[in-house]
Design an enzyme around this catalytic site. Structure first.
Site, PDB file in Angstrom:
ATOM      1  N   GLU A   1      85.204  35.248 -18.649  1.00 44.93           N
ATOM      2  CA  GLU A   1      85.525  34.675 -19.958  1.00 44.93           C
ATOM      3  C   GLU A   1      86.996  34.298 -20.045  1.00 44.93           C
ATOM      4  O   GLU A   1      87.873  35.063 -19.650  1.00 44.93           O
ATOM      5  CB  GLU A   1      85.225  35.654 -21.101  1.00 44.93           C
ATOM      6  CG  GLU A   1      85.616  35.054 -22.447  1.00 44.93           C
ATOM      7  CD  GLU A   1      85.492  35.993 -23.634  1.00 44.93           C
ATOM      8  OE1 GLU A   1      85.050  37.140 -23.460  1.00 44.93           O
ATOM      9  OE2 GLU A   1      85.861  35.546 -24.737  1.00 44.93           O
TER      10      GLU A   1
ATOM     11  N   ASP B   1      98.861  48.077 -20.554  1.00 49.51           N
ATOM     12  CA  ASP B   1      99.841  47.355 -21.366  1.00 49.51           C
ATOM     13  C   ASP B   1     100.869  48.351 -21.856  1.00 49.51           C
ATOM     14  O   ASP B   1     100.520  49.343 -22.492  1.00 49.51           O
ATOM     15  CB  ASP B   1      99.120  46.697 -22.548  1.00 49.51           C
ATOM     16  CG  ASP B   1     100.061  45.933 -23.462  1.00 49.51           C
ATOM     17  OD1 ASP B   1      99.579  45.327 -24.434  1.00 49.51           O
ATOM     18  OD2 ASP B   1     101.284  45.923 -23.214  1.00 49.51           O
TER      19      ASP B   1
ATOM     20  N   ASP C   1     104.145  48.530 -24.229  1.00 55.90           N
ATOM     21  CA  ASP C   1     104.835  47.737 -25.237  1.00 55.90           C
ATOM     22  C   ASP C   1     106.043  48.508 -25.745  1.00 55.90           C
ATOM     23  O   ASP C   1     105.942  49.690 -26.040  1.00 55.90           O
ATOM     24  CB  ASP C   1     103.844  47.459 -26.385  1.00 55.90           C
ATOM     25  CG  ASP C   1     104.362  46.431 -27.344  1.00 55.90           C
ATOM     26  OD1 ASP C   1     105.487  46.591 -27.853  1.00 55.90           O
ATOM     27  OD2 ASP C   1     103.649  45.442 -27.577  1.00 55.90           O
TER      28      ASP C   1
END
Lengths: 487, 417
Positions: free
Chosen positions: B32, B97, B99
Site C-alpha cells: 500500500e 520512530d 521523535d
C-alpha cells in the site's frame, strides 16, 4: 492434524472399566493434564456429546467471569478448581486410585473437542475459547505435582534444545558469582510473552529461557497449538454432514458462551433526565466521575487539549454516558478553545465521528473497562490517560484524590487505607473504596461497593451508579416535598 | 516539488528496497502507498506493478508526501472488490520512530518543533543503543535509518524474519526495548528491576553506552538540573529522605550550581552516608537509583504505536518535509554523532544545483532518473543502494539454497516439500 469428524468413526472401546482399580500403566489417560493434540477416536453417544460439552462450558464461562472481575490467579484457582470443577469437571490426581480417573479424563478430553467444533466459527469465539482454555490449563498445571508435571512434559516430546555451557557462559553476565542454571534455547518468536517481560536473555535472535520459566514455554505452546487447531477445524467444519443431530447442539453451545460475558458497555445508556448535553459535563465530572475520568476532564480544562489516547478513553466514556455525537462535537470544540475552527475540523472532527462509528469501518467501539485501561496503552511521558491508582506516583495520587474528592468527604485519614490497596495492586478495590467514602452521604456503607458488594470494573459503572444514587435521593426529597406541600 | 519527483527522487532504488529483487514480486505489487495531496486530501490503498507506474502516479498527483504501508493479501488497489476477510496485512518491515517531542520534558535547548545540533545528541544516543540492541540481541542485519525531515528519525528493518512478524510479536519486541513508562504524573519512569536485583543484561549493556552520554549531554551541554524545575524533578527520583532534604536545602540556597556540581553533590551525600555506616541493602538501592536516573534521562524514547501494528503507514524515505524543505535522507548509524540536521539538503538547494549543471543531451528519457547523481543527494542515494545490494544478495542466496535443495531431492527421486 486429524479432523475432529474422526471421533465419530468406528473404533469401539473394549472396556469401560468402571469399578476396577486401575494401576498407572493401564490407564488410557496416564496424566490428568492434556495438551489435546490427539482427538478422541471412539463411538460416543449423543448424550455424552452434549453433557461433556455443557459441563465444560460452565467452567469456561466461570473463567471468563473471573477475568471480568479482575480476580488474581490464586483466587481463580480456588474458585475454578475447587468450586466449579469439583461440581462439573472433576479431575483427580493419578495417585487417587479410588476415583474413576479414566472416566473423568475422558470427559475432559471429549468435552474439549466438542467445544472446538462449537467455537471455531468466528474469530471472536475462537479468541475467547483459546483464552479460557489456556487459562484452565495454566490453573491445572500450577497445582500439579512436580513429578507428574515432568512425566507429562517428557511424554509430549517438545523439541526444546538446552543451550550448551559455552553458549551460556557467553550470555550470562559473569558478575553473578553463582553457577548459571540451565537455559533452553528457542527462537524468540516462540516465546513473545517472556521476551516482552524481559524474563529471558537474547542473542542473535535466540531467546535463552531459564529452566524456571519452562512453564511459560509450555503455556505458549498450548496456546499456539490450539489456535492452529481451531483454524483447521473451522475450515473442515462445512464438510460435516450432521445438520439434524449435532449442529443444533453446537449452535446451542456457542449461544451459551456468547451470553456469558456482559456486553453492557457497548451501547449508550439512557440518562435519567433524557439527553445529556455538553454543558452538563463539568457538573457531572465534579459529582459523578471516577478518578480516571475526573483527571482527564481536569487536564482537558487546564491544557485545553488532550493527547490521542486521552481523547479516546474519555471520548468513549462520554459516549456510553449518553453524550450524542452532536453534543460531543460541541463539547470537544469548546474544550479545544485555543485552536481555530478549520484546524479543529481538519484534525479532530473526523476522529470524534470515528469513535461514534460514523466513519471508516463504522465500528461501534465499547468504552474501555478498568481491566483494559489498566493493561493496554500504557501512558508515556506527557499522557494523562490510564488509571491514576496505577499510573500516578504515590504522592501525586494522594494529592489528586484529595483535590478531586475532598469536598465529597474524602479526608487524609482515609489515605493510608487507600494507599495500602494501591501498593497491593488492587486498584479497582481502591477506586471502589473511594466511591464508598464519597457516596457515604447517600447512604453507601463500607463493603457495599457499587451496589451489592461489587467492586468497580468499568468507569461507566461507577458514573452510572453515582447518578442513580443521586436520582434516588432527588426522588426521596421530592416525595417529602409533596407531603409538605399537601400538609 | 514536481521537478524534484521527476528528476531527483530515486524511484528505482526505493522499488528495489521494498521488493528485494529486480523482477516485481508481491512485496511491491501488493504494497500500500498512501498519498497526501495539497489541501490535506488523503488517498489510501494505492498499489503499483513496478517502479515506473509508481513514478508516473507520483508525478501526476504531486503529493506533499507519501507513505508506505504493509504488503496485503491482495492488491490494495483492488480492495473494494475483495471480501473484507480476505484483505489483511501479511508482511511489513519492522519500523521504529523516535521523535524529539518525547524528550521535551528533559531537553533544555529547544522545545516543540525545533531541533538543533545539541539536542540531536539525544537521538544519536538512542540510535546507537537501538542499532546495537537490534543487531546483537535480535540478530537483524538489514537496518535502514532515515532522517524524518524535521525533528526525528525512522528505522526500517527489512530482514525476512522481521517482515513476517505478527502484531503480537512486534508488541513483545517493543516491550523488550521500552524502559521509560509512565505519564505526566509519574515521576519515576524507569522500573525494570525485580526488587533490588541488578539491571537485566540487555539494559546493562545499554547503560554502559549511555553513561558517558549522561555526563556530556545531560550534565554539561543541556544542564538539565540547573533550573528549579529540573532539580526538583531529580529530587523526586532519590529514594532517601535525608539526602533529599540536605540537597534541597543546599540547592535552594545556591540555585546557580551547575548540573555537574549538583550531580557531584548527590555523589558526595551518598559517600557521606556510607562513611557513617550504610547498610549494604541501602547502598544497593542508592546505586540502583543513580543508574535508573541515568537511564531515565538518556535511554531511547520510542513511539510504541508506530512499531506495534503492521498496517501503520510511515513516510517514505526521500520525501520532502513540507515545513523544512529538507529531504528525508538515510543516516549512517556509525557516524550519527557527526550528523547535523541543518546540513541535510533541502529541495530548493537541490533544484538550484540542478539548474547550474551543464545541460544533458536532449531526447534521452533515462537521464531524468540519474540526475540525483550530480547533486548533493548522491551520497544519500548511494547509501540506500548499498543497503539494497545487501538485501538483494540475501534474496539471491535464499533462492540458490532452495534451488539446490530441490535439485538434490529430484536427483534422489523423491520430492518432499
Amino acid at each position: 492434524m486429524q479432523n475432529n469428524t474422526d471421533k465419530t468413526r468406528n473404533l469401539a472401546l473394549k472396556n469401560n472399566n468402571a469399578g476396577i482399580v486401575e494401576t498407572h500403566s493401564h490407564l488410557r489417560y496416564p496424566y490428568r493434564l492434556n495438551f489435546y493434540d490427539k482427538p478422541p477416536l471412539e463411538d460416543i453417544t449423543i448424550e455424552d456429546f452434549e453433557t461433556t460439552a455443557l459441563d465444560r462450558l460452565r467452567v469456561l464461562a466461570e473463567i471468563e467471569s473471573c477475568f471480568a472481575r479482575n480476580r488474581a490467579f490464586k483466587e481463580m484457582q480456588t474458585v475454578i478448581l475447587d468450586n466449579v470443577c469439583n461440581k462439573y469437571l472433576e479431575l483427580n490426581r493419578t495417585s487417587n486410585t479410588l476415583k474413576p480417573l479414566d472416566e473423568e479424563r475422558r470427559k475432559d478430553h471429549i468435552g474439549h473437542f466438542v467445544l472446538r467444533l462449537a467455537f471455531c466459527r468466528s474469530e471472536d469465539l475462537r479468541r475467547r475459547f483459546v483464552k479460557a482454555e489456556t487459562t484452565l490449563f495454566k490453573l491445572r498445571f500450577d497445582v500439579e505435582d512436580t513429578t507428574e508435571k515432568m512425566k507429562f512434559l517428557n511424554s509430549m516430546n517438545f523439541d526444546w534444545v538446552l543451550a550448551s555451557p559455552e553458549e551460556v557462559q557467553e550470555i550470562v553476565p559473569s558478575t553473578s558469582s553463582e553457577q548459571p542454571g540451565r537455559y533452553y534455547k528457542v527462537k524468540w518468536t516462540r516465546v513473545p510473552d517472556l521476551v516482552e517481560k524481559r524474563r529471558v536473555l537474547m542473542k542473535g535472535g535466540m531467546a535463552y529461557v531459564p529452566a524456571a520459566e519452562q512453564a511459560s514455554i509450555v503455556f505458549q505452546e498450548f496456546q499456539t497449538h490450539l489456535e492452529k487447531a481451531l483454524e483447521a477445524t473451522a475450515k473442515a467444519l462445512p464438510r460435516l454432514d450432521e445438520d439434524t443431530r449435532l449442529v443444533p447442539i453446537l449452535d446451542n453451545l456457542s449461544k451459551g458462551f456468547q451470553a456469558g460475558v456482559s456486553s453492557e458497555w457497548s451501547g449508550a445508556t439512557e440518562g435519567p433526565d433524557g439527553a445529556l448535553r455538553a454543558d452538563m459535563i463539568d457538573e457531572m465530572a465534579y459529582k459523578h466521575f471516577p478518578a480516571c475520568m475526573r483527571n482527564l476532564h481536569m487536564c482537558l480544562r487546564r491544557d485545553k487539549h488532550l493527547k490521542h489516547f486521552g481523547r479516546l478513553q474519555y471520548g468513549l466514556f462520554l459516549k456510553i454516558l449518553g453524550l450524542s455525537i452532536d453534543e460531543a462535537l460541541a463539547f470537544w470544540r469548546k474544550a479545544f478553545s485555543s485552536i481555530q475552527d478549520d484546524k479543529f475540523n481538519k484534525e479532530y472532527r473526523y476522529n470524534i465521528r470515528h469513535t461514534y462509528g460514523l466513519e471508516g469501518k463504522r465500528a461501534n467501539y465499547a468504552a474501555k473497562s478498568c481491566q483494559q485501561i489498566l493493561m493496554s496503552d500504557e501512558p508515556g511521558p506527557g499522557d494523562s490517560h490510564g488509571c491514576p491508582y496505577r499510573h500516578f506516583s504515590a504522592d501525586n495520587l494522594q494529592s489528586a484524590l484529595l483535590t478531586m474528592y475532598g469536598e465529597h468527604g474524602l479526608t487524609s485519614a482515609d489515605m493510608p487505607e487507600i494507599m495500602n490497596m494501591v501498593k497491593a495492586k488492587h486498584y479497582h478495590v481502591a477506586c471502589t473504596r473511594v466511591f464508598e467514602i464519597t457516596h457515604a452521604r447517600q447512604g453507601v456503607k463500607k463493603g457495599e461497593g457499587v451496589g451489592g458488594g461489587e467492586s468497580v470494573t468499568h468507569p461507566n459503572q461507577y458514573a452510572q451508579r453515582s447518578r442513580d444514587l443521586e436520582k434516588k435521593m432527588e426522588e426521596g426529597k421530592e416525595a417529602d416535598g409533596d407531603v409538605v406541600m399537601q400538609g | 516539488m514536481l521537478a524534484f519527483y521527476r528528476r531527483l527522487y530515486p524511484f528505482k532504488s526505493i522499488f528495489a528496497w521494498l521488493n528485494h529483487e529486480h523482477a516485481p514480486t508481491k512485496l511491491f505489487t501488493h504494497r500500500e502507498f498512501a498519498f497526501t495531496l495539497q489541501g490535506d486530501v488523503y488517498l489510501r490503498y494505492n498499489s503499483f506493478a513496478n517502479a515506473d507506474e509508481l513514478k508516473k502516479q507520483v508525478c501526476a498527483l504531486n503529493p506533499t508526501r507519501f507513505e508506505i504501508g504493509p504488503v496485503y493479501s491482495a492488491r490494495p488497489r483492488d480492495k473494494k472488490t475483495v471480501r473484507p476477510a480476505a484483505f489483511s496485512p501479511q508482511l511489513r518491515e519492522l519500523v521504529f520512530d523516535i521523535d524529539m517531542t518525547d524528550y521535551d520534558s528533559i531537553r533544555t535547548c529547544c522545545s516543540g518543533a525545533d531541533i538543533c545540533r545539541r539536542c540531536w545528541t539525544f537521538i544519536a544516543a538512542a540510535v546507537r543503543v537501538l542499532d546495537r540492541a537490534l543487531r546483537d540481541q535480535f540478530g537483524y542485519k538489514h537496518l535502514l535509518w532515515v532522517y524524518s525531515g524535521r525533528r526525528g528519525i525512522h528505522l526500517w528493518i527489512s530482514d525476512r524474519e522481521a517482515l513476517e512478524l505478527t502484531d503480537d510479536q512486534r508488541r513483545a519486541l517493543v516491550g523488550w526495548l521500552t524502559i521509560i513508562q509512565g505519564g505526566k504524573e509519574m515521576h519515576k519512569k524507569v522500573n525494570v528491576r525485580i526488587g533490588t536485583m541488578p539491571l537485566p543484561p540487555s539494559i546493562a549493556s545499554a547503560y554502559k553506552m549511555l553513561q558517558p552520554v549522561f555526563h556530556d549531554l545531560i550534565l554539561e551541554d543541556q544542564d538539565c538540573f540547573a533550573s528549579e524545575e529540573g532539580w526538583q524533578a531529580l529530587l523526586h527520583l532519590i529514594p532517601d529522605k535525608d539526602i533529599v532534604k540536605s540537597l534541597q536545602e543546599l540547592w535552594e540556597d545556591n540555585p546557580d550550581r551547575s548540573s555537574e556540581d549538583k550531580w557531584q553533590d548527590l555523589e558526595d551525600e551518598i559517600e557521606k552516608k556510607r562513611g557513617k555506616g550504610l547498610r549494604r541493602a541501602r547502598q544497593v538501592i542508592l546505586t540502583a537509583a543513580k543508574e535508573d536516573i541515568i537511564l531515565q534521562y538518556t535511554y531511547p524514547r520510542l513511539d510504541a504505536e508506530v512499531s506495534k501494528h503492521r498496517n501503520h503507514l510511515l513516510k517514505a524515505p526521500f520525501c520532502i518535509h513540507p515545513k523544512t524543505g529538507r529531504v528525508c535522507v538515510p543516516v549512517d548509524p556509525r557516524t550519527i554523532s557527526k550528523f547535523d540536521p541543518a546540513e541535510v539538503p533541502t529541495v530548493s538547494q537541490l533544484l538550484n544545483e540542478l539548474d547550474k549543471l551543464a545541460p544533458v543531451q536532449s531526447g534521452e528519457g533515462a537521464e531524468h532518473h540519474a540526475d540525483w547523481e550530480r547533486t548533493s543527494l548522491k551520497p544519500y542515494v548511494d547509501m540506500l543502494d548499498k543497503h539494497v545490494m545487501g538485501l538483494m544478495e540475501e534474496t539471491r542466496k535464499v533462492k540458490q539454497k532452495m534451488g539446490t535443495s530441490t535439485f538434490c531431492l529430484l536427483a534422489r527421486g523423491t520430492l518432499v516439500y
